[in-house]
Design a protein around this motif. Structure first.
Motif, PDB file in Angstrom:
ATOM      1  N   THR A  61       0.828  -1.204   0.000  1.00 29.70           N
ATOM      2  CA  THR A  61       0.000   0.000   0.000  1.00 29.70           C
ATOM      3  C   THR A  61       0.863   1.254   0.000  1.00 29.70           C
ATOM      4  OG1 THR A  61      -1.759  -1.185   1.152  1.00 29.70           O
ATOM      5  CG2 THR A  61      -1.850   1.215   1.213  1.00 29.70           C
ATOM      6  N   GLY A 118      -6.349   0.256   4.283  1.00 27.10           N
ATOM      7  CA  GLY A 118      -7.071   1.521   4.321  1.00 27.10           C
ATOM      8  C   GLY A 118      -6.301   2.609   5.048  1.00 27.10           C
ATOM      9  N   VAL A 172     -10.618  -2.598   0.621  1.00 37.68           N
ATOM     10  CA  VAL A 172      -9.918  -1.724   1.558  1.00 37.68           C
ATOM     11  C   VAL A 172      -9.899  -2.379   2.941  1.00 37.68           C
ATOM     12  CG1 VAL A 172      -9.852   0.586   2.566  1.00 37.68           C
ATOM     13  CG2 VAL A 172     -10.679   0.273   0.215  1.00 37.68           C
ATOM     14  N   GLU A 173      -8.715  -2.813   3.354  1.00 38.89           N
ATOM     15  CA  GLU A 173      -8.554  -3.521   4.628  1.00 38.89           C
ATOM     16  C   GLU A 173      -8.395  -2.510   5.769  1.00 38.89           C
ATOM     17  OE1 GLU A 173      -8.202  -6.963   4.869  1.00 38.89           O
ATOM     18  OE2 GLU A 173      -8.138  -7.479   2.726  1.00 38.89           O
ATOM     19  N   GLU A 174      -9.334  -2.525   6.721  1.00 34.66           N
ATOM     20  CA  GLU A 174      -9.271  -1.599   7.860  1.00 34.66           C
ATOM     21  C   GLU A 174      -9.397  -2.337   9.197  1.00 34.66           C
ATOM     22  OE1 GLU A 174      -8.387   1.302   8.366  1.00 34.66           O
ATOM     23  OE2 GLU A 174      -8.996   2.719   6.807  1.00 34.66           O
ATOM     24  N   LEU A 177      -9.542   0.096  12.321  1.00 34.94           N
ATOM     25  CA  LEU A 177     -10.473   1.221  12.294  1.00 34.94           C
ATOM     26  C   LEU A 177     -11.129   1.444  13.652  1.00 34.94           C
ATOM     27  CD1 LEU A 177     -11.822   3.373  10.514  1.00 34.94           C
ATOM     28  CD2 LEU A 177     -13.593   1.694   9.968  1.00 34.94           C
ATOM     29  N   LEU A 206     -12.203   8.371   5.502  1.00 30.91           N
ATOM     30  CA  LEU A 206     -12.528   7.124   4.812  1.00 30.91           C
ATOM     31  C   LEU A 206     -13.382   7.412   3.581  1.00 30.91           C
ATOM     32  CD1 LEU A 206     -12.142   4.077   4.986  1.00 30.91           C
ATOM     33  CD2 LEU A 206     -14.207   3.963   6.394  1.00 30.91           C
ATOM     34  N   VAL A 209     -11.339   8.555   0.552  1.00 30.24           N
ATOM     35  CA  VAL A 209     -10.648   7.467  -0.138  1.00 30.24           C
ATOM     36  C   VAL A 209     -11.637   6.638  -0.952  1.00 30.24           C
ATOM     37  CG1 VAL A 209      -9.368   5.319   0.230  1.00 30.24           C
ATOM     38  CG2 VAL A 209      -8.736   7.385   1.491  1.00 30.24           C
ATOM     39  N   LEU A 210     -12.773   6.293  -0.369  1.00 30.06           N
ATOM     40  CA  LEU A 210     -13.755   5.492  -1.093  1.00 30.06           C
ATOM     41  C   LEU A 210     -14.361   6.269  -2.262  1.00 30.06           C
ATOM     42  CD1 LEU A 210     -15.622   3.609   1.788  1.00 30.06           C
ATOM     43  CD2 LEU A 210     -13.466   3.072   0.650  1.00 30.06           C
ATOM     44  N   PRO A 220     -15.797   0.168  -4.079  1.00 31.07           N
ATOM     45  CA  PRO A 220     -15.067   0.033  -2.818  1.00 31.07           C
ATOM     46  C   PRO A 220     -15.759  -0.916  -1.836  1.00 31.07           C
ATOM     47  CG  PRO A 220     -16.315   2.069  -2.799  1.00 31.07           C
ATOM     48  CD  PRO A 220     -16.635   1.390  -4.097  1.00 31.07           C
ATOM     49  N   LEU A 222     -15.170  -2.594   2.037  1.00 32.20           N
ATOM     50  CA  LEU A 222     -14.433  -2.330   3.265  1.00 32.20           C
ATOM     51  C   LEU A 222     -14.348  -3.595   4.109  1.00 32.20           C
ATOM     52  CD1 LEU A 222     -13.125   0.090   4.746  1.00 32.20           C
ATOM     53  CD2 LEU A 222     -15.323   0.455   5.883  1.00 32.20           C
ATOM     54  N   ALA A 239     -19.208   2.828   1.490  1.00 33.45           N
ATOM     55  CA  ALA A 239     -18.761   1.522   1.016  1.00 33.45           C
ATOM     56  C   ALA A 239     -19.879   0.844   0.236  1.00 33.45           C
ATOM     57  CB  ALA A 239     -18.343   0.642   2.195  1.00 33.45           C
TER      58      ALA A 239
END
Length: 341
Positions: A61, A118, A172-174, A177, A206, A209-210, A220, A222, A239
């Protein structure tokens, strides 16, 4: 919104988004497309952490960031003023993986997933130049959100040129969060925790970005840690789907899943363990079907669920990956059949 028609959602969908074992990007791409290279399944750009720093999810990333650079320190990744050897290695891994993806996906027309970390989990992991985690600094938070948004838009554009028939999904790996929201991110020393970031800032970062992902023509999704997953925030941030290890969800969490599905988001359900005995198809189906019906969701909507591994497969025996993906496909087909019950 995407500038192209993402196409219909088809039933019986399996995906294996995330890290894979081994260090051969050609073999990884061929495995993914060999097992999931027929719509409606979702092949992905593999991540191969066994190759070393820069091939890990954070390094991958960081290679996408625009005008921000990282270097590997004894304590992990750190932002620095200029690109160095570690950043160059991460970029080289990414270019090699994209080359292999283009070859394996030649002629592909269907969904194609791109896994990334993310913004908030990236900030919670990468250190500032002075050593503390970046999420502690307002300026760093602003800069990383903007840089990642632009980098992901560029990444989507690159992949769409390499695989013109792809309907790109950015996964998107969060996992951090909720820790960011609740003040549970550890300090660099490990002796304390950092102050929580206010929810509106987290949501807006967030969403930025999305929104960039959508504007680039991609969908996207999440991925959240199942424990206390902030699903309402995922809905507010825009998302199109949420990915969860559904094995870990209790009744209250499933009520939140129901609200999320009813709000129009697609569920990517993690059901397949990466190690141990491979569950029977019926057990994988029931991990979704039973609680789904218990919270009152319509059986017909099960056809829209994407089945995935419950966790990354990086630690799996390479020889077992094809068998796991085959079982996942079988379970996805059975779940689609159950939607007609």
């Amino acid at each position: 919104m995407p500038d192209h028609d993402p196409g219909p959602r088809l039933p019986g969908t399996a995906a294996a988004v995330g890290a894979l074992p081994g260090d051969d990007p050609r073999e990884a791409a061929r495995t993914v497309f060999g097992e999931l290279g027929e719509p409606p399944h979702v092949p992905h750009l593999p991540t191969l952490p066994a190759r070393g720093p820069g091939a890990d999810p954070l390094g991958r990333t960081a290679a996408l960031l625009v005008d921000l650079f990282v270097d590997l320190q004894p304590g992990g990744w750190r932002f620095v003023d200029a690109p160095g050897r570690d950043a160059a290695r991460a970029g080289s891994f990414l270019r090699a993986d994209l080359d292999e993806l283009a070859e394996a996906a030649d002629g592909w027309h269907g969904p194609l997933a791109l896994p990334v970390v993310g913004p908030w989990s990236l900030l919670a992991a990468v250190e500032l130049s002075r050593g503390e985690r970046s999420v502690s600094d307002h300026g760093a938070r602003r800069d990383v959100v903007a840089s990642l948004a632009q980098g992901l838009a560029d990444h989507v554009g690159d992949v769409r040129r390499l695989v013109p028939g792809a309907r790109v999904v950015v996964h998107v790996e969060e996992p951090s969060l909720n820790d960011v929201l609740t003040g549970r991110v550890p300090t660099q020393s490990g002796y304390g925790t950092l102050r929580a970031v206010h929810r509106p800032e987290v949501r807006d970062g967030l969403r930025a970005v999305l929104d960039a992902v959508r504007a680039a023509g991609a969908e996207p999704v999440l991925r959240l840690r199942s424990e206390d997953a902030p699903l309402a925030l995922a809905r507010e941030a825009g998302a199109a789907g949420v990915a969860l290890d559904v094995r870990a969800l209790g009744s209250t969490a499933w009520e939140s899943v129901a609200a999320t599905v009813e709000g129009g988001l697609r569920l990517w359900a993690g059901v397949l363990p990466a190690a141990g005995t491979v569950p029977a198809v019926g057990a994988l189906v029931d991990a979704v079907r039973v609680p789904w019906r218990r919270v009152g969701l319509p059986a017909t909507a099960l056809a829209d669920v994407v089945l995935t591994p419950a966790e990354g497969l990086a630690g799996t025996d390479p020889g077992a990956v094809r068998g796991l993906l085959t079982r996942l496909r079988e379970a996805a087909a059975a779940l689609a059949e159950a939607s007609g019950d």
